[in-house]
Write an enzyme that holds these catalytic residues in place. Structure first.
Site, PDB file in Angstrom:
ATOM      1  N   TYR A   9       0.873  -1.176   0.000  1.00 10.37           N
ATOM      2  CA  TYR A   9       0.000   0.000   0.000  1.00 10.37           C
ATOM      3  C   TYR A   9       0.907   1.222   0.000  1.00 10.37           C
ATOM      4  CZ  TYR A   9      -3.463   3.413   1.663  1.00 10.37           C
ATOM      5  OH  TYR A   9      -4.280   4.519   1.791  1.00 10.37           O
ATOM      6  N   ASP A  34      -2.433  -1.034  -4.049  1.00  6.84           N
ATOM      7  CA  ASP A  34      -2.770   0.353  -4.355  1.00  6.84           C
ATOM      8  C   ASP A  34      -1.457   1.127  -4.397  1.00  6.84           C
ATOM      9  OD1 ASP A  34      -3.555   2.978  -4.417  1.00  6.84           O
ATOM     10  OD2 ASP A  34      -4.711   2.921  -2.563  1.00  6.84           O
TER      11      ASP A  34
END
Length: 257
Positions: free
Chosen positions: A105, A144
């Site tokens: 992330y 992400d």
């Protein structure tokens, strides 16, 4: 075999909706999650047949990652080995005989780009981390990445230029990563696909208008590419401001050499 990555924007929240339905329908060999926003003991998942690995942020209700897998790894590593960057639970690495799988992330540069310098420090350190592993065996990382690489990867590139996720600096850092011997798996299979996104703002009815960004990825080292068979973006799946992304791979990936 199937790999899924999904920024759930709060695992406890999505568990109260249709997470388990989506999880079971997708039936992934590896299901990687970002932005769990939880601490140890705050949620329990009944996932028969899956090994579960969590990396929690020190700050409560923030960041965090998880991997659920049918295939027990040789080893599990949390973080990238840089103490000042490893307080937010952003990385989990699973090692297998023939490859590494990483969920990540990537930090958001934030409003007014207040965290852009931190983000760029992260990009450099993460590249060093993946490069060190890629010297040993093939590697794929997913998550992400908080960057839309090219104008094709977001609906409104002109109005978002210089905004977090579409700054020249972030895009160049991702180019640097790919130039180091990595492949954006979705673009490998669908180089010209337009209007396909993985994140939509909760504001301005962005999702209903498909005014989104493609910021969730599977990125593979060049020697992992021969194992890849297809990629997909499940923009039909609700429950988060992101949707799951998918990579399918040849089962021989798990065969002992």
């Amino acid at each position: 075999m199937k790999l899924i990555s999904w920024n759930v924007n709060g695992l406890r929240a999505v568990l109260t909706h249709d997470f388990m339905t989506t999880f079971n329908q997708l039936d992934a060999d590896w299901f990687c999650v970002q932005e769990t926003k939880m601490q140890e003991g705050q949620a329990s998942l009944d996932l028969p047949g899956y090994h579960q690995y969590f990396n929690y942020a020190e700050r409560k209700g923030y960041s965090g990652t998880a991997i659920f897998t049918k295939h027990e790894p040789l080893a599990v590593t949390y973080g990238i080995g840089v103490p000042e960057l490893d307080t937010e639970g952003r990385v989990i690495t699973l090692e297998y005989p023939n490859f590494y799988l990483i969920t990540v992330y990537t930090p958001n540069s934030g409003s007014d780009l207040k965290r852009l310098a931190f983000r760029q420090t992260w990009d450099q350190a993460f590249l060093a981390y993946t490069n060190a592993l890629a010297e040993k065996k093939p590697l794929v990382y997913c998550g992400d990445l908080n960057v839309a690489h090219h104008e094709i990867d977001l609906k409104n590139p002109a109005s978002n230029h210089h905004n977090a996720g579409f700054t020249d600096e972030e895009r160049q850092d991702f180019t640097t990563q790919l130039d180091a011997g990595y492949v954006d798996s979705f673009r490998h299979f669908y180089p010209d696909q337009t209007d396909i996104f993985s994140w939509w703002s909760y504001r301005f009815s962005a999702r209903s208008r498909n005014a989104g960004w493609r910021i969730d990825y599977f990125v593979a080292s060049s020697d992992f590419v021969p194992f890849m068979t297809d990629a997909a973006i499940h923009n039909e799946v609700l429950g988060s401001d992101h949707c799951p992304v998918e990579l399918t791979v040849d089962p021989t990936l798990l065969e002992a050499k």
